[in-house]
Design a protein around this motif. Structure first.
Motif, PDB file in Angstrom:
ATOM      1  N   ASP A  40       3.126   5.801  -3.124  1.00  0.00           N
ATOM      2  CA  ASP A  40       4.291   6.532  -3.640  1.00  0.00           C
ATOM      3  C   ASP A  40       4.275   6.600  -5.166  1.00  0.00           C
ATOM      4  OD1 ASP A  40       5.163   6.892  -1.066  1.00  0.00           O
ATOM      5  OD2 ASP A  40       6.628   5.257  -1.112  1.00  0.00           O
ATOM      6  N   VAL A  41       3.933   5.467  -5.800  1.00  0.00           N
ATOM      7  CA  VAL A  41       3.892   5.435  -7.268  1.00  0.00           C
ATOM      8  C   VAL A  41       2.815   6.380  -7.798  1.00  0.00           C
ATOM      9  CG1 VAL A  41       3.333   3.984  -9.266  1.00  0.00           C
ATOM     10  CG2 VAL A  41       4.860   3.117  -7.481  1.00  0.00           C
ATOM     11  N   ARG A  42       1.624   6.324  -7.163  1.00  0.00           N
ATOM     12  CA  ARG A  42       0.540   7.201  -7.617  1.00  0.00           C
ATOM     13  C   ARG A  42       0.890   8.668  -7.385  1.00  0.00           C
ATOM     14  NH1 ARG A  42      -4.173   4.994  -9.138  1.00  0.00           N
ATOM     15  NH2 ARG A  42      -5.118   7.043  -8.929  1.00  0.00           N
TER      16      ARG A  42
ATOM     17  N   SER B 208       2.147  13.823  -9.705  1.00  0.00           N
ATOM     18  CA  SER B 208       3.031  14.982  -9.754  1.00  0.00           C
ATOM     19  C   SER B 208       3.473  15.274 -11.192  1.00  0.00           C
ATOM     20  CB  SER B 208       4.259  14.744  -8.868  1.00  0.00           C
ATOM     21  OG  SER B 208       5.179  15.799  -8.985  1.00  0.00           O
ATOM     22  N   LEU B 209       3.843  14.211 -11.938  1.00  0.00           N
ATOM     23  CA  LEU B 209       4.228  14.389 -13.339  1.00  0.00           C
ATOM     24  C   LEU B 209       3.055  14.876 -14.172  1.00  0.00           C
ATOM     25  CD1 LEU B 209       6.416  11.184 -13.842  1.00  0.00           C
ATOM     26  CD2 LEU B 209       7.221  13.542 -13.579  1.00  0.00           C
ATOM     27  N   ARG B 210       1.865  14.328 -13.882  1.00  0.00           N
ATOM     28  CA  ARG B 210       0.663  14.752 -14.611  1.00  0.00           C
ATOM     29  C   ARG B 210       0.377  16.224 -14.391  1.00  0.00           C
ATOM     30  NH1 ARG B 210      -4.361  13.055 -11.493  1.00  0.00           N
ATOM     31  NH2 ARG B 210      -3.519  14.839 -10.307  1.00  0.00           N
TER      32      ARG B 210
ATOM     33  N   GLY C 220       0.818  -1.209   0.000  1.00  0.00           N
ATOM     34  CA  GLY C 220       0.000   0.000   0.000  1.00  0.00           C
ATOM     35  C   GLY C 220       0.851   1.258   0.000  1.00  0.00           C
ATOM     36  N   GLU C 221       1.941   1.225   0.770  1.00  0.00           N
ATOM     37  CA  GLU C 221       2.840   2.375   0.803  1.00  0.00           C
ATOM     38  C   GLU C 221       3.491   2.599  -0.563  1.00  0.00           C
ATOM     39  OE1 GLU C 221       5.576   1.561   3.927  1.00  0.00           O
ATOM     40  OE2 GLU C 221       4.071   1.735   5.516  1.00  0.00           O
ATOM     41  N   LEU C 222       3.905   1.493  -1.218  1.00  0.00           N
ATOM     42  CA  LEU C 222       4.510   1.618  -2.544  1.00  0.00           C
ATOM     43  C   LEU C 222       3.507   2.158  -3.555  1.00  0.00           C
ATOM     44  CD1 LEU C 222       6.837   1.172  -4.508  1.00  0.00           C
ATOM     45  CD2 LEU C 222       6.084  -1.220  -4.744  1.00  0.00           C
TER      46      LEU C 222
ATOM     47  N   ARG D 134       8.018  11.097 -19.606  1.00  0.00           N
ATOM     48  CA  ARG D 134       8.314  11.257 -18.193  1.00  0.00           C
ATOM     49  C   ARG D 134       7.880  10.039 -17.364  1.00  0.00           C
ATOM     50  NH1 ARG D 134       6.847  17.615 -16.908  1.00  0.00           N
ATOM     51  NH2 ARG D 134       8.507  18.522 -18.233  1.00  0.00           N
ATOM     52  N   LEU D 135       6.729   9.473 -17.698  1.00  0.00           N
ATOM     53  CA  LEU D 135       6.234   8.308 -16.948  1.00  0.00           C
ATOM     54  C   LEU D 135       7.090   7.066 -17.188  1.00  0.00           C
ATOM     55  CD1 LEU D 135       2.363   8.683 -17.354  1.00  0.00           C
ATOM     56  CD2 LEU D 135       3.664   8.863 -15.224  1.00  0.00           C
TER      57      LEU D 135
END
Length: 422
Positions: A345-347, A352-354, A340-342, A385-386
């Protein structure tokens, strides 16, 4: 971060060493504060009983050595001497060890119930000292649930068997008729309370309880028809005592050789049976040198304890199975939390990039640039970027022949994994 269980117990260390490494109640707050100040330690709890001293910590990779060094400094011991009689467990093995301790599978008396209460006290002290974080909090709560299940579904807790019971059982083997004996109990904690109850059930009606505060001694003695005294009254009470059982949290002995000699002289050398359950010891070892005193420590109760161990082994096997299920459930929940933590972080990185690409596109539109060109550039920029970091990681994995990472990437990133690289 790593879950670490580190300590000594009756199997790995002599009574002398256990005395040196034990924490008194007055030391626990300072010990927890110092532990939490170690840079390597994020969470900490301390369990210290007559048979074990254990530290449960959430640490980084260097935490184990740092904690050994701290423990040595705190008790004035060389780290090498400490590590020779200590043990440690990590992560799942640490959780398993804590659960085995909680249900009494790691105790001198198999299945003894007092350790669970002591563990709950250690948990409360750690919480009050702000030593608990999410990891230890969840582990201890899960451990208490497993212990309750074991007590409910197995016979591990049936019949009154504990160090207290073993002491009274040994007394019954030495005295033909316990009912005719007078007992002096030093201390008024849970262990002495159990001793008093077992002695009363064995027919002993003349009980004297000595404690630092007379009020607490009276709370224990009065329901059993006993007498309460303060520690100052021990020399006089010794004169009539046939049985002396001691278990306090004192850092120094309460009953010395000189006191015992004077009492024996006044009782005309009638023998006295003594059991010192405390760690550190309440009765000076030299008292055992007197010819009319039969002095035993917790380590001398092994014969009674082994007899109990045979009777409870079947229930212990059932408990081990329940503990394995408990460890598996705890590890599963821990992995889910880690996942869940990962995911968060990924989302968060993707969002942020979006947001960055969106703000740049809106700025271009505000400048009057061609909308179609802005959208094409947005799509191209966001895709690059993604995929930049995953692409670099995949190239490195391919270079290192890491098929496990390549397969994982295919599963995570491609809709159809049938054509994934091998």
């Amino acid at each position: 971060m790593t879950l670490l269980a580190l300590g000594i117990n009756h199997r790995t260390a002599t009574l002398d060493v256990r005395e040196r490494v034990a924490f008194t109640p007055a030391q626990l707050e300072q010990a927890l504060a110092e532990l939490r100040c170690l840079p390597e330690v994020r969470e900490a709890a301390v369990l210290s009983t007559c048979n074990r001293t254990e530290l449960y910590c959430v640490t980084d990779e260097a935490g184990q050595q740092a904690i050994y060094e701290w423990l040595g400094r705190f008790h004035g011991m060389e780290v090498e001497a400490l590590t020779r009689c200590a043990y440690h467990f990590l992560d799942g093995d640490a959780a398993r060890h804590l659960m085995r301790v909680a249900v009494g599978l790691d105790s001198m008396v198999l299945g003894e119930p007092q350790i669970l209460g002591q563990l709950k006290e250690a948990y409360q002290v750690a919480r009050q000292a702000k030593g608990m974080g999410g990891e230890l909090e969840r582990l201890f709560q899960h451990t208490f649930a497993v212990a309750k299940q074991v007590r409910t579904e197995t016979g591990i807790g049936r019949n009154p068997v504990s160090v207290a019971y073993a002491a009274v059982s040994l007394a019954s083997r030495i005295f033909d008729n316990l009912a005719g004996s007078r007992a002096l109990l030093i201390g008024a904690g849970e262990t002495i309370e159990l001793v008093a109850r077992h002695l009363h059930e064995a027919g002993v009606r003349r009980l004297t309880v000595a404690n630092r505060t007379r009020e607490r001694a009276d709370q224990l003695a009065a329901p059993l028809g006993g007498e309460a005294i303060t520690l100052d009254g021990i020399p006089d009470a010794l004169i009539d005592a046939d049985i002396v059982i001691a278990s306090t949290a004192s850092a120094l002995p309460i009953l010395g050789k000189g006191m015992a000699e004077r009492a024996l002289k006044k009782r005309r050398h009638r023998p006295v049976f003594m059991v010192d359950i405390a760690v550190p010891r309440d009765i000076e070892p030299e008292v055992g040198e007197l010819s009319d005193v039969f002095l035993y420590t917790v380590d001398d109760l092994q014969e009674v304890i082994e007899e109990n161990r045979r009777h409870r082994q079947v229930a212990a096997d059932q408990a081990e199975s329940l503990i394995e299920n408990g460890v598996g459930h705890w590890q599963h929940e821990r992995r889910l939390r880690g996942g869940g933590e990962l995911i968060r972080d990924v989302r968060a990185r993707g969002e942020s990039l979006r947001d960055e690409a969106r703000d740049q596109a809106l700025a271009r539109l505000a400048k009057g640039e061609d909308p179609e060109e802005v959208v094409r550039r947005l799509a191209h920029q966001l895709t690059n970027r993604l995929l930049h970091r995953p692409t670099l990681a995949l190239r490195e994995a391919a270079s290192d022949d890491r098929h496990d990472l390549m397969d994982a990437a295919a599963t995570l990133l491609l809709d159809d994994t049938s054509d994934s690289p091998r």
